[in-house]
Design a protein around this motif. Structure first.
Motif, PDB file in Angstrom:
ATOM      1  N   UNK A   1     -50.380  45.512 -42.338  1.00 52.56           N
ATOM      2  CA  UNK A   1     -49.287  46.349 -41.886  1.00 52.56           C
ATOM      3  C   UNK A   1     -49.072  47.018 -41.222  1.00 52.56           C
ATOM      4  N   UNK A   2     -47.976  45.840 -39.817  1.00 47.02           N
ATOM      5  CA  UNK A   2     -47.527  46.534 -38.801  1.00 47.02           C
ATOM      6  C   UNK A   2     -46.435  48.063 -39.095  1.00 47.02           C
TER       7      UNK A   2
ATOM      8  N   UNK B   1     -37.979  33.135 -48.689  1.00 43.51           N
ATOM      9  CA  UNK B   1     -39.306  32.842 -48.852  1.00 43.51           C
ATOM     10  C   UNK B   1     -40.317  34.346 -48.317  1.00 43.51           C
ATOM     11  N   UNK B   2     -39.963  35.347 -48.420  1.00 46.96           N
ATOM     12  CA  UNK B   2     -41.119  36.238 -48.320  1.00 46.96           C
ATOM     13  C   UNK B   2     -40.722  36.608 -49.169  1.00 46.96           C
TER      14      UNK B   2
ATOM     15  N   UNK C   1     -47.191  42.646 -44.626  1.00 48.76           N
ATOM     16  CA  UNK C   1     -47.144  41.421 -45.445  1.00 48.76           C
ATOM     17  C   UNK C   1     -48.783  41.070 -46.106  1.00 48.76           C
ATOM     18  N   UNK C   2     -48.089  40.764 -47.551  1.00 50.61           N
ATOM     19  CA  UNK C   2     -50.051  40.670 -47.837  1.00 50.61           C
ATOM     20  C   UNK C   2     -50.554  39.151 -48.521  1.00 50.61           C
ATOM     21  N   UNK C   3     -50.954  38.791 -49.007  1.00 55.13           N
ATOM     22  CA  UNK C   3     -51.670  37.684 -48.838  1.00 55.13           C
ATOM     23  C   UNK C   3     -51.562  36.570 -48.177  1.00 55.13           C
ATOM     24  N   UNK C   4     -52.303  36.868 -47.591  1.00 54.89           N
ATOM     25  CA  UNK C   4     -51.910  36.030 -46.263  1.00 54.89           C
ATOM     26  C   UNK C   4     -52.404  34.947 -46.099  1.00 54.89           C
ATOM     27  N   UNK C   5     -51.764  33.509 -45.425  1.00 58.05           N
ATOM     28  CA  UNK C   5     -52.401  32.132 -45.165  1.00 58.05           C
ATOM     29  C   UNK C   5     -52.153  32.060 -43.971  1.00 58.05           C
ATOM     30  N   UNK C   6     -53.154  31.554 -43.165  1.00 53.00           N
ATOM     31  CA  UNK C   6     -53.272  30.658 -42.404  1.00 53.00           C
ATOM     32  C   UNK C   6     -52.057  29.925 -41.841  1.00 53.00           C
TER      33      UNK C   6
END
Lengths: 106, 123
Positions: B19-20, B63-64, B83-88
């Motif tokens: 969370x930003x 996309x998000x 932003x959840x379910x973060x990936x590389x």
């Protein structure tokens, strides 16, 4: 979605050169186009909005033109501070950026 | 003068959330929509979504959708992006950016930007 295509991807130029960057939209966006300048490690800076309106404080050597699907950004006489990456952005339907044009020293 | 000050860099593992924040000053917070834009290393700019701080209405890039949530706190003039379910592939600098003062259409360019927040997603 509206796609934005810039050309060229990289442009080599010298101080004093006239530089032109092109941006094409996949469908008409009227004049809802902006240009930004970005330097490494910094946020983008708004240069031009509504295709040809100069943002306050931006030098007059920057100019924009076009409508519909074809747009250009022109730097009339390239200055040392102008070496950077430039992005177009459409805001006619949501927001989409071009892939960027890096202006580098020749 | 208008300022957008973002929170500091974050490191997360894949699958986590982040969370930003983006604190606005120098203008009437509820008068301008705010956007989030991201930039992966060496790549271009990608619009993520928009929030109206006056009422919290949002629109997200397709996309998000389902992974991003934007909120605002009028008491502190701050917008947030979760932003959840973060990936590389989410490793990027995330910017908040304000709708321009010069806006003649339903949509606007962006005239003020935050300094950016680097989010690194790595196991």
């Amino acid at each position: 979605d509206i796609q934005m295509t810039q050309s060229p991807s990289t442009l080599s130029a010298s101080v004093g050169d006239r530089v032109t960057i092109t941006c094409r939209a996949s469908q008409s966006i009227s004049s809802w186009l902006a240009w930004y300048q970005q330097k490494p490690g910094k946020a983008p800076k708004l240069l031009i909005y509504e295709a040809s309106s100069l943002q306050s404080g931006v030098p007059s050597r920057f100019s924009g033109s076009g409508s519909g699907t074809e747009f250009t950004l022109t730097i009339s006489s390239l200055q040392p501070d102008d070496f950077a990456t430039y992005y177009c952005q459409q805001y006619g339907s949501y927001w989409t950026f071009g892939q960027g044009t890096k202006v580098e020293v020749e | 003068q208008v300022q957008l000050v973002q929170s500091g860099a974050e490191v997360r593992k894949p699958g986590a959330s982040v969370k930003l924040s983006c604190k606005a000053s120098g203008y009437t917070f509820t008068s301008f929509h705010m956007h989030w834009v991201r930039q992966a290393p060496g790549q271009g700019l990608e619009w993520m979504g928009i929030i109206n701080p006056s009422g919290d209405s949002t629109t997200y890039a397709q996309k998000f959708q389902g992974r991003v949530t934007m909120t605002s706190d009028t008491s502190t003039s701050t917008v947030y992006m979760d932003l959840s379910s973060l990936r590389s592939e989410d490793t990027a600098v995330y910017y908040c950016a304000r709708d321009s003062t010069y806006c003649a259409s339903a949509s606007c360019p962006f005239d003020f930007w935050g300094q950016g927040t680097l989010v690194t997603v790595s196991s």
